[in-house]
Scaffold this motif. Structure first.
Motif, mmCIF file in Angstrom:
data_model
loop_
_atom_site.group_PDB
_atom_site.id
_atom_site.type_symbol
_atom_site.label_atom_id
_atom_site.label_comp_id
_atom_site.label_asym_id
_atom_site.label_seq_id
_atom_site.Cartn_x
_atom_site.Cartn_y
_atom_site.Cartn_z
ATOM 1 N N GLU A 123 46.039 48.813 22.776
ATOM 2 C CA GLU A 123 45.053 48.239 21.866
ATOM 3 C C GLU A 123 44.189 49.340 21.259
ATOM 4 O O GLU A 123 43.889 49.318 20.052
ATOM 5 C CB GLU A 123 44.181 47.231 22.619
ATOM 6 N N SER A 124 43.807 50.314 22.067
ATOM 7 C CA SER A 124 43.028 51.424 21.546
ATOM 8 C C SER A 124 43.834 52.217 20.520
ATOM 9 O O SER A 124 43.327 52.568 19.444
ATOM 10 C CB SER A 124 42.602 52.341 22.690
ATOM 11 N N ARG A 164 45.397 53.416 14.767
ATOM 12 C CA ARG A 164 46.423 53.447 13.721
ATOM 13 C C ARG A 164 46.099 52.486 12.583
ATOM 14 O O ARG A 164 46.372 52.777 11.411
ATOM 15 C CB ARG A 164 47.795 53.139 14.321
ATOM 16 N N ALA A 165 45.517 51.305 12.946
ATOM 17 C CA ALA A 165 45.105 50.377 11.900
ATOM 18 C C ALA A 165 43.994 50.989 11.050
ATOM 19 O O ALA A 165 43.986 50.857 9.816
ATOM 20 C CB ALA A 165 44.646 49.063 12.525
ATOM 21 N N ARG A 173 51.509 34.616 14.254
ATOM 22 C CA ARG A 173 52.589 35.551 14.575
ATOM 23 C C ARG A 173 52.280 36.987 14.143
ATOM 24 O O ARG A 173 53.137 37.853 14.268
ATOM 25 C CB ARG A 173 53.880 35.090 13.899
ATOM 26 N N ARG A 174 51.092 37.221 13.635
ATOM 27 C CA ARG A 174 50.794 38.567 13.130
ATOM 28 C C ARG A 174 50.791 39.609 14.235
ATOM 29 O O ARG A 174 51.322 40.709 14.055
ATOM 30 C CB ARG A 174 49.435 38.560 12.412
ATOM 31 N N ARG A 175 50.192 39.261 15.380
ATOM 32 C CA ARG A 175 50.134 40.250 16.466
ATOM 33 C C ARG A 175 51.535 40.619 16.941
ATOM 34 O O ARG A 175 51.820 41.790 17.217
ATOM 35 C CB ARG A 175 49.292 39.720 17.616
ATOM 36 N N ALA A 176 52.405 39.612 17.047
ATOM 37 C CA ALA A 176 53.778 39.904 17.464
ATOM 38 C C ALA A 176 54.486 40.761 16.422
ATOM 39 O O ALA A 176 55.251 41.672 16.761
ATOM 40 C CB ALA A 176 54.546 38.599 17.686
ATOM 41 N N LEU A 177 54.211 40.487 15.130
ATOM 42 C CA LEU A 177 54.816 41.281 14.063
ATOM 43 C C LEU A 177 54.293 42.707 14.099
ATOM 44 O O LEU A 177 55.046 43.665 13.848
ATOM 45 C CB LEU A 177 54.531 40.629 12.707
ATOM 46 N N VAL A 178 53.008 42.868 14.400
ATOM 47 C CA VAL A 178 52.432 44.218 14.511
ATOM 48 C C VAL A 178 53.146 45.009 15.597
ATOM 49 O O VAL A 178 53.516 46.176 15.407
ATOM 50 C CB VAL A 178 50.914 44.129 14.795
ATOM 51 N N ARG A 179 53.374 44.362 16.754
ATOM 52 C CA ARG A 179 54.067 45.051 17.848
ATOM 53 C C ARG A 179 55.510 45.380 17.473
ATOM 54 O O ARG A 179 56.006 46.470 17.769
ATOM 55 C CB ARG A 179 54.037 44.175 19.108
#
Length: 632
Positions: free
Chosen positions: A387-388, A393-394, A436-442
């Motif tokens: 997460e850090s 990166r974001a 689903r954004r978090r899963a897509l980010v990963r």
């Protein structure tokens, strides 16, 4: 002539056991004329002496029975001793014992001695039915010299037929009671019409009382032994789980990750292991994980497991347990296959029920729970570190998109994040369901490893990846909707290649227009670049960029004219205005036709092959028209 003195001598001999009963009776009869009262008293004294001697014998027998019962180590041996001794002590043809079944509310035949009928040996007696049922219901003794004709009892065909088959005529029954707790009924029976007297009933009652106490004690001893065995098993299970915990902790202290924990668990239990993330995506595995694994069913089952391993009927049977830390569901642990057998597991050759795995022993359950606990710890630490890193990166990609020409500090930050700022990259703008954004980010982060930048911008996921083929990279993330996952659709607009050192603002606008155009064309779940969409991207995007579109189509020609001082743009415009006729275009430009041919050849080299194809020609003419309108 016998005298009273002779009678007294016989009584003395009788007390010593020397004189038979018949001699005493004969002498008393001889004295009936001269001393009738003395004879009668002598007979009473003799009978009392016989009764006392019989009671002494019965008491001695009860003491011996108590000694036998005390040595009984289990309920079965105690019951056998009770029935066998009752038959011998009362001298009957048959003795038997029924036990109370609290769940069914009746008594059932438990032990018999002298019985020959199979039906009788398996008889059940409802409360109140037959002599035994009446004893059980009233908790009082009953006896009869001829059961078949005794109207005091409620006869049933089942009981009467079993009694007839056994040949029983006379029955005596007494309840087994301990502190008002009804245990069962003890019976003595004969196959002849021999009545049972009060002494017989009392003797059977004494034996029943002794038997009831012994039976309860045997049960308690059995319960105690069972509890001790359970404690030993629990202690062994705790020790086994503790050893496993130490092994898992060693894996973590050695720098191991979730894959190493899955391997350690799989080796301990001899099974396959799969660790799923919160979205059901495999994060680690060990062994041959079945291909038909229903991850959705496993996740649902784990959600109702209260933190303990539960069976799920997927992939031939598996065990699933949630991975939780601080009330947060971090993942799911799934295992199955030939789990190593323990003490409580099925023996060699045992097969689990269809769709259900081999049962886990208590020790194995604790091992799985410890594995889930350590996995949660590792995932929590990894999650916080990720997460850090994700936030860094974001922020990095947001800073790159916010600036026109990146500042040195921005480039230094990108380089520190692993981005090769002077090598080709592609930029993707992805639209998916908010959940689903978090899963897509990963998922996107895994495509570029430590060189990828992923963040959220204006409701979309923006991805910066090394590469020179935006169409191919975009296709890897695009995903259409499905019946199983209607919210899983991912639409991707791609742009590039470019160098991050030169800035990404225009590329971001281009990729976003392409994504918006796909949605407007009802092509959700696909990927496209501006070149693939052509003027459709310009017309359908929410924020049309005419300058960017013209530059994308005519940029190579405009740059050549500016650098060389040539007139290729005006020549191309005249060529299309003359209906693609070099001759008429030359006349309009007041140059020789060969000059027009040479310029068109140079235009072809700048635009690439196929520039005169109808679709490319339409794009060029639209760009020329927009270019001319922009100058006016």
């Amino acid at each position: 002539m016998r005298t009273v003195l002779d009678l007294l001598r016989l009584l003395a001999d009788r007390a010593d056991g020397a004189a038979p009963t018949e001699e005493l009776t004969r002498v008393a009869a001889e004295l009936s004329g001269s001393a009738p009262e003395a004879g009668a008293l002598a007979l009473r004294v003799g009978a009392a002496m016989d009764a006392g001697r019989r009671r002494e014998s019965e008491l001695a027998a009860l003491v011996e029975i108590a000694r036998d019962l005390a040595s009984g180590s289990d309920t079965g041996s105690v019951l056998d001793t009770i029935v066998r001794r009752a038959r011998v002590l009362l001298g009957t043809d048959v003795a038997y014992l029924t036990l109370y079944d609290a769940q069914r509310g009746d008594t059932y035949m438990r032990v018999t001695s002298g019985s020959v009928s199979r039906r009788f040996q398996t008889l059940r007696l409802p409360l109140g039915a037959g002599l035994g049922g009446l004893v059980a219901a009233s908790r009082t003794p009953h006896r009869t010299g001829r059961y078949a004709g005794d109207d005091r009892y409620r006869h049933t065909e089942e009981i009467d037929s079993a009694v007839r088959e056994e040949g029983i005529v006379a029955i005596c029954g007494t309840p087994l009671l301990v502190d008002d707790e009804f245990v069962g009924v003890l019976f003595a029976a004969n196959r002849s019409a021999r009545p049972f007297g009060a002494d017989d009933a009392a003797l059977l009652g004494s034996l029943a009382a002794l038997a009831a106490v012994s039976l309860v004690q045997a049960r308690r001893l059995t319960d105690t032994a069972t509890a001790l065995e359970a404690l030993r098993g629990a202690h062994a299970a705790i020790a086994e789980a503790s050893d496993a915990h130490d092994r898992f902790a060693g894996v973590v202290l050695d720098g191991g990750d979730v894959d190493d924990i899955a391997e350690a668990l799989g080796r301990l239990l001899g099974c396959w292991v799969s660790v799923l993330d919160p979205d059901g995506v495999p994060a680690a595995r060990h062994g041959s994980v079945p291909g038909g694994l229903d991850a959705a069913a496993a996740l649902r089952r784990a959600g109702n497991s209260a933190g303990r391993p539960v069976a799920v009927p997927c992939a031939g049977g598996a065990w699933v347990t949630p991975v939780i830390a601080g009330g947060q569901r971090l993942g799911t642990l799934l295992l199955g296959g030939p789990v190593r057998s323990g003490d409580a597991a099925p023996g060699p050759g045992a097969e689990p029920a269809p769709g259900r795995p081999v049962e886990l022993t208590p020790g194995q359950v604790r091992i799985v729970e410890r594995a889930a606990m350590v996995t949660a710890l590792v995932l929590l630490l990894t999650q916080r570190a990720d997460e850090s890193d994700r936030i860094d990166r974001a922020d990095g990609i947001a800073e790159l998109l916010a600036s026109g020409e990146p500042r040195p500090a921005t480039l230094a930050r990108l380089a520190a994040l692993g981005v090769s700022i002077r090598h080709p990259h592609v930029l993707l703008v992805c639209r998916t369901h908010p959940a689903r954004r978090r899963a897509l980010v990963r998922e996107a982060a895994t495509l570029g490893g430590r060189s990828a930048l992923v963040g959220e911008q204006d409701g979309a996921v923006v991805v910066l990846l090394p590469g020179d083929d935006p169409a191919a990279v975009g296709a890897r993330l695009a995903r259409p909707a499905s019946e199983q996952d209607p919210d899983g659709v991912v639409t991707v607009g791609a742009a590039g290649p470019f160098r991050p050192a030169d800035g990404a603002g225009p590329l971001y606008a281009e990729a976003r227009r392409s994504m918006e155009a796909l949605l407007a064309l009802d092509r959700a779940g696909e990927s496209a670049t501006a070149a693939e969409l052509g003027f459709a991207g310009l017309l359908l995007g929410e924020r049309p960029d005419v300058t960017g579109y013209v530059s994308g189509i005519l940029g190579p020609i405009a740059e050549h004219d500016e650098r060389r001082g040539s007139d290729l743009l005006r020549t191309l415009e005249a060529y299309y205005a003359a209906g693609a006729s070099p001759t008429r275009a030359a006349a309009a430009l007041h140059v020789h036709v060969n000059t027009v041919a040479q310029r068109l050849d140079r235009i072809g080299r700048l635009l690439g092959e196929g520039w005169q194809d109808p679709e490319r020609s339409l794009e060029l003419q639209l760009a020329l028209r927009l270019h001319r309108l922009g100058r006016s």
